[in-house]
Design an enzyme around this catalytic site. Structure first.
Site, PDB file in Angstrom:
ATOM      1  N   GLU A   1       0.798  -1.235   0.000  1.00  0.00           N
ATOM      2  CA  GLU A   1       0.000   0.000   0.000  1.00  0.00           C
ATOM      3  C   GLU A   1       0.827   1.280   0.000  1.00  0.00           C
ATOM      4  O   GLU A   1       0.561   2.205   0.762  1.00  0.00           O
ATOM      5  CB  GLU A   1      -0.959  -0.011   1.193  1.00  0.00           C
ATOM      6  CG  GLU A   1      -1.887  -1.205   1.174  1.00  0.00           C
ATOM      7  CD  GLU A   1      -2.822  -1.292   2.376  1.00  0.00           C
ATOM      8  OE1 GLU A   1      -2.854  -0.352   3.184  1.00  0.00           O
ATOM      9  OE2 GLU A   1      -3.516  -2.315   2.487  1.00  0.00           O
TER      10      GLU A   1
ATOM     11  N   ASN B   1       1.940  -5.144  -3.159  1.00  0.00           N
ATOM     12  CA  ASN B   1       0.530  -5.433  -2.863  1.00  0.00           C
ATOM     13  C   ASN B   1      -0.227  -4.138  -2.566  1.00  0.00           C
ATOM     14  O   ASN B   1       0.260  -3.291  -1.819  1.00  0.00           O
ATOM     15  CB  ASN B   1       0.501  -6.345  -1.617  1.00  0.00           C
ATOM     16  CG  ASN B   1      -0.860  -6.894  -1.305  1.00  0.00           C
ATOM     17  OD1 ASN B   1      -1.532  -7.439  -2.191  1.00  0.00           O
ATOM     18  ND2 ASN B   1      -1.296  -6.769  -0.053  1.00  0.00           N
TER      19      ASN B   1
ATOM     20  N   HIS C   1     -10.658  -5.769  -2.137  1.00  0.00           N
ATOM     21  CA  HIS C   1     -11.718  -5.558  -1.148  1.00  0.00           C
ATOM     22  C   HIS C   1     -12.846  -4.861  -1.902  1.00  0.00           C
ATOM     23  O   HIS C   1     -12.792  -3.662  -2.147  1.00  0.00           O
ATOM     24  CB  HIS C   1     -11.202  -4.692   0.009  1.00  0.00           C
ATOM     25  CG  HIS C   1     -10.115  -5.349   0.795  1.00  0.00           C
ATOM     26  ND1 HIS C   1     -10.316  -6.500   1.531  1.00  0.00           N
ATOM     27  CD2 HIS C   1      -8.801  -5.042   0.949  1.00  0.00           C
ATOM     28  CE1 HIS C   1      -9.186  -6.861   2.116  1.00  0.00           C
ATOM     29  NE2 HIS C   1      -8.244  -5.995   1.768  1.00  0.00           N
TER      30      HIS C   1
ATOM     31  N   GLU D   1      -6.457 -10.393  -1.186  1.00  0.00           N
ATOM     32  CA  GLU D   1      -7.244 -10.148   0.036  1.00  0.00           C
ATOM     33  C   GLU D   1      -8.733 -10.074  -0.296  1.00  0.00           C
ATOM     34  O   GLU D   1      -9.471  -9.242   0.238  1.00  0.00           O
ATOM     35  CB  GLU D   1      -6.790  -8.845   0.704  1.00  0.00           C
ATOM     36  CG  GLU D   1      -5.305  -8.816   1.035  1.00  0.00           C
ATOM     37  CD  GLU D   1      -4.858  -7.577   1.805  1.00  0.00           C
ATOM     38  OE1 GLU D   1      -5.719  -6.845   2.335  1.00  0.00           O
ATOM     39  OE2 GLU D   1      -3.638  -7.341   1.863  1.00  0.00           O
TER      40      GLU D   1
ATOM     41  N   ASP E   1     -12.501  -9.960  -0.596  1.00  0.00           N
ATOM     42  CA  ASP E   1     -13.781 -10.039   0.121  1.00  0.00           C
ATOM     43  C   ASP E   1     -14.744  -9.101  -0.590  1.00  0.00           C
ATOM     44  O   ASP E   1     -14.323  -8.137  -1.230  1.00  0.00           O
ATOM     45  CB  ASP E   1     -13.663  -9.758   1.634  1.00  0.00           C
ATOM     46  CG  ASP E   1     -12.878  -8.516   1.995  1.00  0.00           C
ATOM     47  OD1 ASP E   1     -12.715  -7.619   1.138  1.00  0.00           O
ATOM     48  OD2 ASP E   1     -12.437  -8.411   3.150  1.00  0.00           O
TER      49      ASP E   1
END
Ligand code: G3I
Length: 443
Positions: free
Chosen positions: A158, A200, A236, A263, A265
């Site tokens: 990030e 990432n 996400h 990641e 979701d």
């Protein structure tokens, strides 16, 4: 006899018809019944972020060991967890995740060596060269502890800004100099040459200013020989998916890096199952998309409280989203290229002292040199490497070492090498790089 014969033939015909119908309903004959096994059919993994604190929960570990063939520590390998005070490393919970993964034959994704969040308070209070040195030491120590056991590391997490700038996020790490990311990747490669090294980030789920900023960095890294192997797309997601989600993955893959969904979701809503399926199909369609990780197992395990964004409900029952992912995996896809054989390791020199080799990435007017230092038959407490530079060549920057002209000394974190062990440092220069092998002296 005569009366039985027609019934036998009819029975056989019926049995064949039923078998054919069952076959059609079941899809391909080898349709798998778990996420991991299904992903493995195309050479991919299907993983979950897991928490050491939940490993005592029987429902959780049953689903984990049945369904997933990759694990990522949700928090246990982050900086605050692994180096709570400077130079004092704690791996208890990170090791629990590693051991759980290894015990169930899963890949282990390391997450995350450097991030502006979840830094220990001592690091938050550092800046400048003290922070840079501490950060690189952290990368070296943690990647060394897990050397040879991690499939892929999120080396940097990030580091790009949200919004339209496409540039870096301001952070204490960024303020140590724009080259902090490449320094971290070089240190990670030196510490664990077998791990794939990933960048990432989130909000990169399509072609936008942020993903394009990262794309430009990865292209630059590849052109200059900075070691990077993969890009993680956190994903996400809300209730929809961008139409260019797959195209975005593909443009990164075309740069020569793997891509991974790291990641995943998805907010619960009418579309949750469809969005999950679309992400899965996109990964399967990109041959260098090597796997998908969901960020938790049951809804109750998620960091997105109240959004029910995962594949299992609070009681561990499979949701519609689970079925849509499994069906998408079972429908198959392109196969990732097999990994190149592990790079050959240089045999340690027979005598004491040390040796050094150099590899060059050159362009007109400049070059980046990566130097590998290998201890001889005795351990080293420090090393000095001298590089013969052609006239007109000058060193403009150095990482993982300090230099005076063409003489390089170990940094404070990579001078100690066990007998036969190696480390790497690098430098950038103008003109033409060294043509002859460097010399290395212990001490
Ligand atoms: O373990 C302590 C507990 O002892 C304490 O009582 C409690 C009080 O708040 O905090 C617990 O730690 C929390 C930890 O999660 C474990 O549950 C932290 O406060 C909390 O900040 C931490 O949140 C994590 C978050 O990263 C930190 O920014 C989430 O679990 C984790 O899912 C999340 O993961 C990140 C990825 O690393 C990077 N990408 C985004 C993703 C979601 O934010």
């Amino acid at each position: 006899m005569n009366g039985n014969a027609p019934r036998t033939v009819l029975g056989a015909l019926l049995a064949g018809a039923v078998a054919a119908a069952v076959g059609m309903l079941a899809g391909p004959a080898d349709a798998a019944t778990t996420l991991g096994a299904s992903a493995a059919q195309t050479g991919r993994y299907f993983g979950a972020a897991i928490a050491a604190g939940r490993l005592g929960d029987a429902t959780y570990t049953r689903i984990l060991s049945t369904e997933f063939n990759s694990v990522t520590p949700e928090n246990e390998m982050k900086w605050d967890a692994t180096e709570p005070s400077q130079g004092r490393f704690t791996y208890t919970n990170g090791d629990r995740i590693l051991n759980q993964g290894l015990a169930q034959g899963a890949k282990v994704r390391g997450h995350a060596l450097l991030w502006h969040q979840q830094q220990p308070s001592w690091a938050q209070s550092l800046s400048g060269s003290a922070l840079r040195s501490a950060a690189i030491n952290h990368v070296t120590q943690v990647a060394t502890h897990y050397r040879g056991q991690i499939y892929a590391w999120d080396v940097v997490n990030e580091a790009f800004a949200d919004g339209g700038s496409g540039g870096r996020r301001d952070s204490n790490l960024q303020r140590t100099g724009n080259d902090w990311i490449e320094a971290a990747f070089r240190a990670a490669r030196a510490a664990d040459p077998a791990a794939k090294l990933c960048y990432n980030d989130y909000n990169t789920d399509g072609i936008n200013a942020k993903s394009t900023g990262i794309y430009t960095m990865v292209r630059d890294f590849k052109s200059r020989g900075v070691p990077i192997d993969c890009v993680g797309f956190q994903s996400h997601l809300g209730t929809s998916i961008s139409g260019d989600y797959q195209a975005n993955l593909q443009r990164f893959a075309d740069l020569g890096v793997d891509v991974q969904i790291t990641e995943l979701d998805v907010a619960q809503g009418g579309n949750q199952a469809n969005v999950y399926a679309a992400v899965t199909r996109a990964c399967l369609a990109v041959s260098r998309c090597t796997g998908i990780t969901v960020w938790g197992i049951r809804d109750s395990d998620s960091w997105r409280t109240g959004e029910n964004p995962l594949l299992f409900d609070n009681s561990g029952t499979k949701k519609a989203a689970y079925t849509s992912v499994l069906n998408a995996l079972n429908a198959g896809g392109s196969t990732p290229p097999s990994d190149p054989p592990p790079s050959s390791t240089t045999p340690p020199p027979s005598g004491a002292g040390c040796t050094a080799t150099v590899s060059l990435n050159s362009w007109t007017g400049g070059y980046v040199a990566t130097v590998r230092v290998t201890a001889g038959s005795s351990a080293l407490t420090g090393w000095t490497v001298t590089v013969a530079l052609p006239s007109g060549s000058a060193v403009t920057s150095t990482w993982s070492a300090t230099n005076s002209g063409n003489t390089f000394r170990n940094a404070d974190y990579n001078g100690q090498l066990a007998a036969g062990a190696s480390t790497e440092f690098g430098f950038q220069g103008t003109g033409t790089g060294p043509a002859a092998a460097p010399t290395c002296q212990a001490g």
